[in-house]
Design an enzyme around this catalytic site. Structure first.
Site, PDB file in Angstrom:
ATOM      1  N   LEU A 189       0.968  -1.218  -0.057  1.00  0.00           N
ATOM      2  CA  LEU A 189      -0.116  -0.091   0.002  1.00  0.00           C
ATOM      3  C   LEU A 189       0.776   1.130   0.080  1.00  0.00           C
ATOM      4  O   LEU A 189       1.739   1.470   0.860  1.00  0.00           O
ATOM      5  CB  LEU A 189      -1.020   0.021   1.289  1.00  0.00           C
ATOM      6  CG  LEU A 189      -1.979   1.047   1.228  1.00  0.00           C
ATOM      7  CD1 LEU A 189      -3.016   1.106   0.013  1.00  0.00           C
ATOM      8  CD2 LEU A 189      -2.749   1.044   2.677  1.00  0.00           C
ATOM      9  N   ASP A 190       0.506   2.141  -0.978  1.00  0.00           N
ATOM     10  CA  ASP A 190       1.499   3.571  -1.123  1.00  0.00           C
ATOM     11  C   ASP A 190       2.792   3.560  -1.115  1.00  0.00           C
ATOM     12  O   ASP A 190       3.326   4.131  -0.924  1.00  0.00           O
ATOM     13  CB  ASP A 190       1.122   4.452   0.195  1.00  0.00           C
ATOM     14  CG  ASP A 190      -0.396   4.491   0.394  1.00  0.00           C
ATOM     15  OD1 ASP A 190      -1.302   4.508  -0.689  1.00  0.00           O
ATOM     16  OD2 ASP A 190      -1.142   4.860   1.563  1.00  0.00           O
TER      17      ASP A 190
END
Lengths: 285, 285, 285, 285
Positions: A228-229
């Protein structure tokens, strides 16, 4: 108007690569319109984008890949992708409830700044259906719960394949995609995260920015990966804030940065100017 | 040229605070030159900076604090500090080996942009002594090892007290100060960190920025607290970078941002425009 | 939710003005929410914005102007305007053929970021009618030729009066308004000019920017006066360009700056944070 | 460390130019390190910068120009310049009374960021001699009056020739050079003008910026031509200002922009990344 071809190439560096590729184009009567190359000295890796006019090019389009592989690509351990400027990329927009990025994209699409097809807008909520209708783009409501996630992603994947989608834009889509989905569409999903990554990963970045008392807030557009990210960054920008700005002000000011940065990333992608490599990107512009 | 006084005030918010303070100044024949106030709605807390001309002010300087406390401050649970514009702040510069921030500060000091005294430059290395000599400022070499740290900090503290220093600027000083030292000089040490905090805390931020493939790098000036790189932020800025920039380019480009951001923070501090509160700052400008 | 009043004041400077105004509010049981003041030292002129909660304010709304005039305004040669936050400003949008600013404004209006009424979109062309229809805002096509200009402006003026419009936004409206019209709506017309004024006044600024070889292009939002592109500036911003950018690229990149700067100016105007004075503006933010 | 050669080329565009030049380098066993090319579509003109490692290059340095001319340059109507990275450029600094740009340049020179020789600092005033002395660089005071101008410029020219100077940097030198001098050193004089050109040409730009009420101020570095402030622009940048900033604030804030922009232009020039063409520049970076 004449058409052109684009090669995005990378491989281990060695002497003579630029000459090899330019010769391939030139000898076959392609006129080079644009050439940009980069060598990462630390990694000893070579990157190149070359665009040429196809008018007098003697190799037929459908054979360019083969010829390039046989004559150069295989021997130099190259990875490449070949694009044609007369093939409009097809993108799917994923949205949730916020409209600012969606309007920004649709306005640019409507005026021809974004030279692409948008066959579908997909959302886990109904709120933005009216915008899709205003712009006469099919809207698909695919709600997602913990239980239905796998099935709904499968359904989404099918839809995207039906529509022959080249890449996906998460225009403030507030759902985390499964690892499988991310892997399946590797380097084909562009997200906008509402912070200056790697600062303020995850949820509620404006709250965190407020609490930390930063004097600038940012937004980051990146390819989505299973982490994530953490995917390769395509574009980033910031805006100045002060102690006078409460959380709602940060959100308001941030929206401007988000839509600017996401649209910048989409533009670069549509022009075939982004080459992801490892966790970084080479932007030819 | 006439002199003025500045009050930096904060307290729990309630109706009438602005009127109270302005009346205090006005009734005593002070002419308000500048007033800025802010209420943090989330915290229900009031902040104010007021500057007034002392020419006709009827309360003698040395009694202003007492009168203010008696008449207003105590009753409203205020915290405040009183400054006079004819009292030049005295700052000590701490440096290691990098010269860019040091030159930038000394040039601004030399032309009067920084209206302050610099009684000492202190360093854990000898490398920048020649610069201190060029500018005719006393240079103190105080080398630090793990074993000598406590003793050397004690010596440094003594020196700073002898010089009656108001605040300390860490102009790329590459030593971590002890918790005791940080606490002793609370809100009186300004550091420049070579990243856009909270991204890339700690050592080697340019290496981390390169590895993460960010498209902007930054610098952050903040008050030093016992928590490394976690103190209240005074100023931040960024610069654009690309895949073409290797680590040495990031360092080179970053230096420009570092010196600009640090000098901005010093300027604000010298003008008494920074009010730290919790882990944030209110900047009156 | 409680309502508040805002006073925007300016007058020749003299001691005691801040105290006077804050006392007026406080004595009448208004709670000051926000106060910002500025003295232009060169012109010896005083500027102030004060906002207070009306909940316990003892002077009825409709009498505040009278009381303020009698008690303070007249004696100190003040000019002021009084606003109430529960009165939504009414704005008319003037457009021609370019849609980017219009969409940006309507999206912000639709989400409540712009807290105003938009009773009419007026255009000298038909091209953008469909956007007005999508957003369900009345669209008036008022074509203009040299011969019909006076009559059409008269008709426009009537329309604006019927709609009780507070101010006009020229969102890339490509017609020059008559001196009469400008004077009639003095400080009530906001324009976006597609250059960094005062550079590249008049027509085709992107062509001029390209020819001059500038490395940044800009946009300027200003009040319209009879002198073309010479009115008081409210907001400006720039974007980086390079030799790679042809005129069409400058236009494309410029559109982003234009919509951002115009929307910034509108936001400031809607929040009653702009005080024009001579050919400059004081922005309270 | 190996040495490299750089060719900066421009000529009327036609198919095959990139292939020709890369082949020239490759066939003679030069390893291309960096290649950037640009075609101005409006002018149908071709620009290229190519850098290659000389280690195995079979043409001796002193014959590269000849060979290039014979084999390619003449036939294609090319203009080019050839540089070697082991030849340190020699620059002369011209200053008057302001020290900020001078310190910035000397600090960068001292740390090796500017890889060049600075054989002389020349000034029409004595004020900055002490800085030259601090950095141990010869300082020449050449005062200028209307009557002595021609003679003094002749003397300056002689000095520059004695020192074998490659280019001149006007680091806030407040004298207008004669047309002859400008022509003699065409594309070899870099100036910093304290405005965002073409806005505020000529004297006192900060006063004009203040009067016009702009919200951003800027600085522009450009080659000096006989037309004052009209030469090809190399670099520009801006800083945000507000109504709170008086003329002295604009000057203070502007100094930061000036030194940053001038040093950027010098850096590009030292790296042979600037190609002036007509009244514009191509910046290869």
């Amino acid at each position: 108007m004449s058409q052109s071809a684009i090669l995005l190439i990378h491989c281990p560096d060695q002497p003579g690569l630029v000459a090899l590729v330019t010769e391939f184009v030139h000898k076959n009567r392609g006129n080079i319109l644009d050439l940009d190359q980069h060598v990462d000295q630390d990694l000893n890796h070579f990157f190149m984008r070359i665009e040429w006019d196809l008018t007098n090019f003697v190799i037929p389009r459908e054979k360019i890949n083969d010829y390039f592989e046989t004559l150069i690509g295989a021997a130099y351990d190259m990875k490449w992708s070949l694009k044609f400027t007369d093939r409009k990329p097809r993108i799917a927009l994923f949205v949730s409830k916020a409209s600012h990025c969606l309007y920004d994209i649709l306005q640019r699409h409507g005026t021809g700044e974004f030279d692409c097809e948008i066959p579908a807008i997909i959302s886990n909520h109904e709120q933005l259906r009216y915008i899709a209708e205003r712009f006469e783009i099919p809207f698909y409501h695919i709600p997602i719960t913990k239980e239905t996630k796998a099935a709904q992603e499968a359904k989404t994947k099918e839809l995207l394949e039906d529509f022959d989608v080249d890449f996906i834009v998460l225009a403030r889509y507030m759902q985390i995609l499964s690892d499988d989905f991310c892997t399946h569409f590797s380097h084909r999903i562009i997200n906008i995260h509402h912070s200056f990554l790697p600062a303020f990963k995850g949820a509620r970045p404006y709250h965190s920015a407020f609490t930390r008392g930063v004097k600038l807030i940012g937004a980051t557009s990146h390819y989505v990966t299973a982490d994530l990210d953490e995917g390769p960054i395509i574009a980033q920008d910031v805006a100045r804030v002060s102690h006078r700005d409460g959380i709602n002000d940060l959100k308001r000011i941030g929206k401007d940065v988000e839509k600017r940065v996401l649209s910048r990333a989409i533009y670069l992608q549509l022009k075939h100017r982004v080459l992801p490599f490892g966790n970084r990107t080479v932007i030819f512009n």
